[in-house]
Write a protein that holds these residues in place. Structure first.
Motif, PDB file in Angstrom:
ATOM      1  N   GLU A 209       0.830  -1.209   0.000  1.00 33.97           N
ATOM      2  CA  GLU A 209       0.000   0.000   0.000  1.00 33.97           C
ATOM      3  C   GLU A 209       0.865   1.260   0.000  1.00 33.97           C
ATOM      4  O   GLU A 209       0.624   2.199  -0.790  1.00 33.97           O
ATOM      5  N   ILE A 210       1.881   1.313   0.832  1.00 32.78           N
ATOM      6  CA  ILE A 210       2.717   2.513   0.887  1.00 32.78           C
ATOM      7  C   ILE A 210       3.621   2.620  -0.336  1.00 32.78           C
ATOM      8  O   ILE A 210       3.950   3.719  -0.806  1.00 32.78           O
ATOM      9  N   LEU A 211       4.029   1.473  -0.915  1.00 30.82           N
ATOM     10  CA  LEU A 211       4.822   1.514  -2.147  1.00 30.82           C
ATOM     11  C   LEU A 211       3.996   2.063  -3.311  1.00 30.82           C
ATOM     12  O   LEU A 211       4.496   2.863  -4.121  1.00 30.82           O
ATOM     13  N   MET A 212       2.749   1.626  -3.413  1.00 33.52           N
ATOM     14  CA  MET A 212       1.886   2.131  -4.477  1.00 33.52           C
ATOM     15  C   MET A 212       1.575   3.614  -4.280  1.00 33.52           C
ATOM     16  O   MET A 212       1.459   4.369  -5.260  1.00 33.52           O
ATOM     17  N   LYS A 213       1.476   4.050  -3.060  1.00 30.44           N
ATOM     18  CA  LYS A 213       1.247   5.475  -2.806  1.00 30.44           C
ATOM     19  C   LYS A 213       2.442   6.311  -3.249  1.00 30.44           C
ATOM     20  O   LYS A 213       2.279   7.397  -3.831  1.00 30.44           O
ATOM     21  N   LEU A 214       3.641   5.794  -3.015  1.00 31.24           N
ATOM     22  CA  LEU A 214       4.843   6.490  -3.485  1.00 31.24           C
ATOM     23  C   LEU A 214       4.883   6.551  -5.006  1.00 31.24           C
ATOM     24  O   LEU A 214       5.265   7.574  -5.595  1.00 31.24           O
ATOM     25  N   ARG A 215       4.473   5.491  -5.661  1.00 30.55           N
ATOM     26  CA  ARG A 215       4.533   5.453  -7.126  1.00 30.55           C
ATOM     27  C   ARG A 215       3.446   6.335  -7.747  1.00 30.55           C
ATOM     28  O   ARG A 215       3.692   7.041  -8.723  1.00 30.55           O
ATOM     29  N   ASP A 216       2.228   6.255  -7.196  1.00 30.18           N
ATOM     30  CA  ASP A 216       1.111   6.968  -7.809  1.00 30.18           C
ATOM     31  C   ASP A 216       1.178   8.473  -7.547  1.00 30.18           C
ATOM     32  O   ASP A 216       0.902   9.277  -8.449  1.00 30.18           O
ATOM     33  N   GLU A 217       1.525   8.850  -6.332  1.00 31.94           N
ATOM     34  CA  GLU A 217       1.474  10.261  -5.976  1.00 31.94           C
ATOM     35  C   GLU A 217       2.790  11.006  -6.231  1.00 31.94           C
ATOM     36  O   GLU A 217       2.778  12.201  -6.532  1.00 31.94           O
ATOM     37  N   HIS A 218       3.912  10.292  -6.130  1.00 31.78           N
ATOM     38  CA  HIS A 218       5.204  10.992  -6.224  1.00 31.78           C
ATOM     39  C   HIS A 218       6.125  10.401  -7.292  1.00 31.78           C
ATOM     40  O   HIS A 218       7.264  10.863  -7.422  1.00 31.78           O
ATOM     41  N   GLN A 219       5.674   9.406  -8.033  1.00 32.83           N
ATOM     42  CA  GLN A 219       6.485   8.759  -9.057  1.00 32.83           C
ATOM     43  C   GLN A 219       7.854   8.331  -8.501  1.00 32.83           C
ATOM     44  O   GLN A 219       8.905   8.533  -9.097  1.00 32.83           O
ATOM     45  N   TYR A 220       7.808   7.739  -7.327  1.00 26.43           N
ATOM     46  CA  TYR A 220       9.044   7.351  -6.638  1.00 26.43           C
ATOM     47  C   TYR A 220       9.054   5.835  -6.441  1.00 26.43           C
ATOM     48  O   TYR A 220       8.040   5.238  -6.058  1.00 26.43           O
ATOM     49  N   CYS A 221      10.201   5.254  -6.723  1.00 27.95           N
ATOM     50  CA  CYS A 221      10.384   3.806  -6.492  1.00 27.95           C
ATOM     51  C   CYS A 221      11.407   3.635  -5.377  1.00 27.95           C
ATOM     52  O   CYS A 221      12.534   4.132  -5.469  1.00 27.95           O
ATOM     53  N   LEU A 222      11.012   2.933  -4.350  1.00 33.20           N
ATOM     54  CA  LEU A 222      11.894   2.745  -3.197  1.00 33.20           C
ATOM     55  C   LEU A 222      13.125   1.926  -3.558  1.00 33.20           C
ATOM     56  O   LEU A 222      14.232   2.231  -3.112  1.00 33.20           O
ATOM     57  N   PHE A 223      12.944   0.918  -4.394  1.00 30.79           N
ATOM     58  CA  PHE A 223      14.048   0.012  -4.687  1.00 30.79           C
ATOM     59  C   PHE A 223      14.954   0.555  -5.791  1.00 30.79           C
ATOM     60  O   PHE A 223      16.121   0.184  -5.858  1.00 30.79           O
ATOM     61  N   CYS A 224      14.416   1.432  -6.661  1.00 27.53           N
ATOM     62  CA  CYS A 224      15.281   2.136  -7.612  1.00 27.53           C
ATOM     63  C   CYS A 224      16.043   3.264  -6.908  1.00 27.53           C
ATOM     64  O   CYS A 224      17.130   3.655  -7.339  1.00 27.53           O
ATOM     65  N   GLY A 225      15.431   3.796  -5.855  1.00 31.77           N
ATOM     66  CA  GLY A 225      16.088   4.845  -5.082  1.00 31.77           C
ATOM     67  C   GLY A 225      16.061   6.202  -5.755  1.00 31.77           C
ATOM     68  O   GLY A 225      16.923   7.046  -5.477  1.00 31.77           O
ATOM     69  N   CYS A 226      15.087   6.479  -6.618  1.00 34.35           N
ATOM     70  CA  CYS A 226      15.018   7.770  -7.301  1.00 34.35           C
ATOM     71  C   CYS A 226      13.563   8.124  -7.603  1.00 34.35           C
ATOM     72  O   CYS A 226      12.678   7.256  -7.605  1.00 34.35           O
ATOM     73  N   GLN A 227      13.341   9.393  -7.877  1.00 33.91           N
ATOM     74  CA  GLN A 227      12.023   9.904  -8.231  1.00 33.91           C
ATOM     75  C   GLN A 227      12.034  10.264  -9.708  1.00 33.91           C
ATOM     76  O   GLN A 227      12.884  11.019 -10.172  1.00 33.91           O
ATOM     77  N   TYR A 228      11.100   9.688 -10.439  1.00 33.48           N
ATOM     78  CA  TYR A 228      11.039   9.922 -11.880  1.00 33.48           C
ATOM     79  C   TYR A 228      10.222  11.189 -12.166  1.00 33.48           C
ATOM     80  O   TYR A 228       9.406  11.630 -11.347  1.00 33.48           O
ATOM     81  N   GLU A 229      10.427  11.729 -13.369  1.00 33.29           N
ATOM     82  CA  GLU A 229       9.756  12.978 -13.748  1.00 33.29           C
ATOM     83  C   GLU A 229       8.291  12.755 -14.091  1.00 33.29           C
ATOM     84  O   GLU A 229       7.468  13.650 -13.905  1.00 33.29           O
ATOM     85  N   SER A 230       7.974  11.588 -14.590  1.00 33.52           N
ATOM     86  CA  SER A 230       6.585  11.318 -14.975  1.00 33.52           C
ATOM     87  C   SER A 230       6.278   9.849 -14.735  1.00 33.52           C
ATOM     88  O   SER A 230       7.174   9.023 -14.532  1.00 33.52           O
TER      89      SER A 230
END
Length: 246
Positions: A209-230
């Motif tokens: 749930e928290i991983l999907m929230k990071l991806r949907d709201e902030h385009q962030y992947c915890l395991f990639c360790g970076c935030q994408y632009e889109s």
């Protein structure tokens, strides 16, 4: 007037009171060769078998010799000078073929199993039965040991997976708070544990749930360790949601 003569000092020289043989050098002590020899370690002699044990050993050796002689005579082929062999040849027997009509019988003689035990016919030798029981018990112990090792490995693996879920959840929670411009608060031990002192249960669903929230709201992947632009870049560059995908 004449001076008195001085008294002789009888303690001055004691050698004159010793016997003549004692005044000479002391005689050397003759060493005993047996006493001066180095003491050898005690070795216990092997006990000779009594008459009962010796009788048993002789009987077993005699039985073994008789068995070997009997098996050697049985395995030896019947010579052609034998009367029975000549009768078989007269009836059409060919050496090396089976007996019976058109060679449908046995080609080799029945094997003999010499039994020295008192077990009845059809029962295996007690020594063989004991050996089989020991082999079965050893195999059962081996299977139990393998089962315990497998259970221990699976339990340790489950504990490691639960620990990884908790660690990743705490990391994702800290990143989410940082992206939301909140003050990052490290989890306290008192907060992780409940009122009864038990650890707070964090499941894989909570982590997803928290991983999907990071991806949907902030385009962030915890395991990639970076935030994408889109979101398109996230979907094209990130290999997956789970840690195993990375």
């Amino acid at each position: 007037m004449a001076e008195p003569e001085e008294d002789d000092d009888y303690m001055a020289d004691l050698s004159r009171f010793l016997p003549p043989e004692a005044s000479g050098p002391l005689p050397k002590k003759v060493s005993n060769s047996k006493a001066s020899s180095v003491a050898q370690p005690y070795k216990k002699k092997p006990r000779a078998p009594n008459w009962q044990e010796q009788r048993k050993i002789d009987r077993e050796r005699k039985q073994q010799e008789e068995d070997e002689k009997t098996l050697a005579n049985i395995e030896a082929p019947i010579p052609q000078s034998n009367v029975g062999f000549k009768l078989l040849k007269q009836m059409g027997y060919t050496p090396g073929t089976a007996l019976g009509k058109e060679g449908s019988g046995r080609a080799e003689p029945v094997k003999v199993d010499i039994r020295r035990s008192r077990a009845g016919i059809g029962r295996e030798d007690p020594s063989k039965e004991k050996r089989k029981r020991e082999e079965r018990r050893w195999e059962e112990e081996k299977r139990n040991e393998e089962s315990l090792m497998e259970e221990f490995g699976s339990r340790k693996k489950s504990q490691w997976q639960i620990r990884r879920v908790v660690v990743n959840y705490n990391k994702a929670k800290a990143v989410l708070e940082q992206l939301e411009n909140k003050e990052v608060v490290l989890p306290d031990k008192s907060e992780e544990e409940g009122e009864d002192g038990e650890e707070e249960l964090i499941t894989e669903e909570d982590l997803q749930e928290i991983l999907m929230k990071l991806r949907d709201e902030h385009q962030y992947c915890l395991f990639c360790g970076c935030q994408y632009e889109s979101m398109e870049e996230l979907l094209s560059s990130c290999p997956g949601i789970d840690e195993d995908d990375h």
